[in-house]
Motif scaffolding. Structure first.
Motif, PDB file in Angstrom:
ATOM      1  N   VAL A 139       1.276  -1.082  -0.022  1.00 11.64           N
ATOM      2  CA  VAL A 139      -0.032  -0.126  -0.261  1.00 11.64           C
ATOM      3  C   VAL A 139       0.930   1.052  -0.151  1.00 11.64           C
ATOM      4  O   VAL A 139       0.699   1.736  -0.806  1.00 11.64           O
ATOM      5  CB  VAL A 139      -0.865  -0.357   1.338  1.00 11.64           C
ATOM      6  CG1 VAL A 139      -1.642   0.993   1.116  1.00 11.64           C
ATOM      7  CG2 VAL A 139      -2.108  -1.047   1.118  1.00 11.64           C
ATOM      8  N   ARG A 144      -2.783  -0.750  -5.843  1.00 14.52           N
ATOM      9  CA  ARG A 144      -4.027  -1.235  -5.081  1.00 14.52           C
ATOM     10  C   ARG A 144      -5.147  -2.010  -4.792  1.00 14.52           C
ATOM     11  O   ARG A 144      -6.054  -2.094  -5.396  1.00 14.52           O
ATOM     12  CB  ARG A 144      -5.259   0.423  -6.492  1.00 14.52           C
ATOM     13  CG  ARG A 144      -4.343   1.526  -6.227  1.00 14.52           C
ATOM     14  CD  ARG A 144      -5.349   2.308  -7.335  1.00 14.52           C
ATOM     15  NE  ARG A 144      -5.126   2.807  -7.326  1.00 14.52           N
ATOM     16  CZ  ARG A 144      -4.710   4.744  -8.037  1.00 14.52           C
ATOM     17  NH1 ARG A 144      -6.346   4.491  -8.332  1.00 14.52           N
ATOM     18  NH2 ARG A 144      -4.469   6.091  -8.431  1.00 14.52           N
ATOM     19  N   HIS A 209     -11.464  -0.086   0.916  1.00 16.51           N
ATOM     20  CA  HIS A 209     -11.352   0.445  -0.717  1.00 16.51           C
ATOM     21  C   HIS A 209     -10.651  -0.928  -1.357  1.00 16.51           C
ATOM     22  O   HIS A 209     -10.090  -0.473  -2.957  1.00 16.51           O
ATOM     23  CB  HIS A 209     -10.935   1.576  -1.278  1.00 16.51           C
ATOM     24  CG  HIS A 209     -12.108   2.717  -1.017  1.00 16.51           C
ATOM     25  ND1 HIS A 209     -13.523   2.295  -1.496  1.00 16.51           N
ATOM     26  CD2 HIS A 209     -12.545   3.339   0.659  1.00 16.51           C
ATOM     27  CE1 HIS A 209     -14.110   3.030  -0.720  1.00 16.51           C
ATOM     28  NE2 HIS A 209     -13.805   3.518   0.206  1.00 16.51           N
ATOM     29  N   LEU A 210      -9.699  -1.165  -0.755  1.00 11.28           N
ATOM     30  CA  LEU A 210      -8.005  -1.944  -1.056  1.00 11.28           C
ATOM     31  C   LEU A 210      -8.158  -3.682  -1.657  1.00 11.28           C
ATOM     32  O   LEU A 210      -9.473  -4.000  -1.685  1.00 11.28           O
ATOM     33  CB  LEU A 210      -7.188  -2.319  -0.005  1.00 11.28           C
ATOM     34  CG  LEU A 210      -5.985  -3.170  -0.525  1.00 11.28           C
ATOM     35  CD1 LEU A 210      -4.883  -2.747  -1.606  1.00 11.28           C
ATOM     36  CD2 LEU A 210      -5.284  -3.927   0.652  1.00 11.28           C
ATOM     37  N   GLY A 365       1.500   1.698  -8.557  1.00 15.20           N
ATOM     38  CA  GLY A 365       0.456   0.037  -8.370  1.00 15.20           C
ATOM     39  C   GLY A 365      -0.235  -0.008  -9.361  1.00 15.20           C
ATOM     40  O   GLY A 365      -1.200  -0.742 -10.503  1.00 15.20           O
TER      41      GLY A 365
END
Ligand code: KDG
Ligand code: MG
Length: 407
Positions: A139, A144, A209-210, A365
């Motif tokens: 992260v 993501r 959200h991840l 990401g």
């Protein structure tokens, strides 16, 4: 533009890779990955002994014709050895076509359909807490999407958790050097207990959200997989991968009827026929076939085009046994298809990157394909020669009573 030579290079910069290099009469070269983890020399021989002699003198531009010449012409269809060998030829010819056209391969595939390619990294640890620390590191780097695996209490070694030579953060290496495969132990009961706890901890620490992925690695029956799916559903997994073996595609009809979690399948599938029912019945959400094991760019495009008709998205395999040549090719496909989903990205070691200098890149990401003509990856043959082949095997898995189980 005639093919002058087709050479096979086997190298082990930390792990084994087989690469095909095709050279045309006017000196243009193209690369194709031909690595089949744990069975590398079978493909090297297939290419050297049975394919390279057939290529010399042929028109390098006739990719589709050569694909069918090697597929239908062999009589023996499909299977990982044949399809990986054909993939290497196909990928190398796309590389050559791009270099001759002066365009990156994705331009030849219709151009970019997106600006960047979402990718996921691998977070794993012996304990839930260790895995959380690795998720945090990803992260912090801007990822993501993260795949999460952790040790199963009571079992000495678990799939996806680093142990042994070549394994370190971000470089989990399941194939171990040695004359015999290592043996692992499996307990479905213990596994089904720990994975929901891992997902609960990830959601609690990282919020909603991840994107969180998990690989079951072919170990459950359809009903066990359905139970896992239902236990993970509150934590919104991005997908569960290979929940049950896919030789019997209808197993996924049963699974689908009992859980709504997204399902990804396909890293061991080598042709469109192996996933035809999975796709056309919409029993899966993501198809994970790759350039290297599913017949190259030409055949992978056909699989993804079929998948698009049924709202199945791509999610190509991208473990470390897929060389930077494969990753280069995968990104040209990923960026150009309408139904891209996600790309797996396990970082290679510095030794591997030195053998395969490349211009595709990772940033916050996402992966970006090379914009150079062709694939945008080279083979440093002197560097490759410094790392000779070492015999290595993937582990064999057994239940606690000694029964051989899917690894
Ligand atoms: O060669 C086998 C590995 O590529 C495989 O075990 C990795 O399942 C895998 C994945 O999803 O990356
Ligand atoms: Mg997998």
């Amino acid at each position: 533009m005639r093919i002058a030579a087709a050479d096979v290079v086997v190298t082990c910069p930390g792990r084994n890779f087989v690469t095909l290099k095709i050279t045309t009469e006017d000196g243009v070269t193209g690369l194709g990955d031909a690595t089949l983890n744990g069975r590398e020399l079978a493909v090297a021989s297939y290419l050297r002994d049975h394919v390279a002699p057939l290529l010399v003198g042929r028109d390098a531009h006739r990719i589709t014709d050569l694909w069918h010449y090697l597929y239908k012409g062999a009589y023996w269809r499909r299977g990982p050895v044949t399809m990986t060998a054909i993939a290497a030829v196909d990928t190398a010819l796309w590389d050559i076509k791009g270099k001759v056209a002066g365009l990156p391969v994705y331009e030849l595939l219709g151009g970019a359909a997106r600006d960047r390619v979402l990718c996921y990294g691998h977070a794993s640890g012996e304990t839930v807490e260790e895995t959380l620390e690795q998720v945090q590191a990803y992260v912090d780097e801007g990822y993501r999407a993260v795949r999460v695996q952790c040790g199963v209490p009571g079992l000495p070694a678990t799939y996806g958790v680093p142990h042994g030579e070549g394994s370190s953060f971000g470089a989990y290496e399941p194939a171990q050097v040695g004359a015999m495969p290592q043996e692992a132990t499996w307990s479905t009961t213990a596994y089904l207990d720990v994975v929901p706890r891992l997902f609960a901890a990830v959601r609690e620490r990282f919020g909603p959200h991840l994107e969180v992925l998990h690989d079951v690695h072919h170990r459950l029956t359809p009903m066990e997989a359905a139970r896992l799916g239902e236990s993970l559903r509150p934590y919104r997994p991005f997908w569960i991968e290979d929940p049950t073996p896919a030789e019997n595609q209808r197993a996924f009809e049963l699974l689908r009827a009992h859980t709504s979690v997204p399902i990804a399948v396909g890293e061991v599938l080598t042709s469109i026929w192996d996933c035809q029912d999975l796709i056309t019945n919409q029993w899966i959400d993501y198809i994970r076939t790759t350039v290297v094991h599913a017949g190259g760019i030409t055949h992978l495009k056909r699989i993804f085009d079929l998948a698009d008709l049924y709202q199945v998205r791509s999610g190509s395999h991208g473990a470390t046994d897929l060389s930077p040549v494969s990753m280069a090719a995968a990104l040209h496909v990923d960026v150009s298809i309408p139904n891209f989903g996600i790309q797996e990205y396990m970082r290679h070691t510095a030794e591997t990157d030195a053998v395969f200098p490349h211009t595709w890149r990772f940033e916050r990401g996402h992966l970006y394909p090379s914009t150079e003509p062709g694939l945008g990856v080279e083979l440093d043959e002197e560097e490759a020669a410094r790392h000779p082949y070492r015999q290595a095997y993937l582990p064999v898995n057994r239940l606690e009573d000694g029964t051989v189980h899917s690894w």
